[in-house]
Scaffold this motif. Structure first.
Motif: not given
Length: 52
Positions: A18-29, A31-38
């Motif tokens: 529902k929300r990203f748990s990390l701050r900053g564009k690079d960290k958020m990106q 996390q998003w790539h990790l969810f897409c990989l899963i």
């Protein structure tokens, strides 16, 4: 042509993103790539055996 909305629905609802748990564009990106990989690994696990 494909529909991409089910991917966002799966990641948002089934993976509970529902929300990203990390701050900053690079960290958020990252996390998003990790969810897409899963998501893609689960697709390969579920449907990859049909092609073989």
């Amino acid at each position: 042509m494909s529909v991409v909305e089910p991917v966002f629905g799966n990641i948002g609802t089934n993976k509970n993103l529902k929300r990203f748990s990390l701050r900053g564009k690079d960290k958020m990106q990252s996390q998003w790539h990790l969810f897409c990989l899963i998501h893609n690994l689960e697709k390969l696990n579920n449907y990859g055996q049909l092609a073989a």
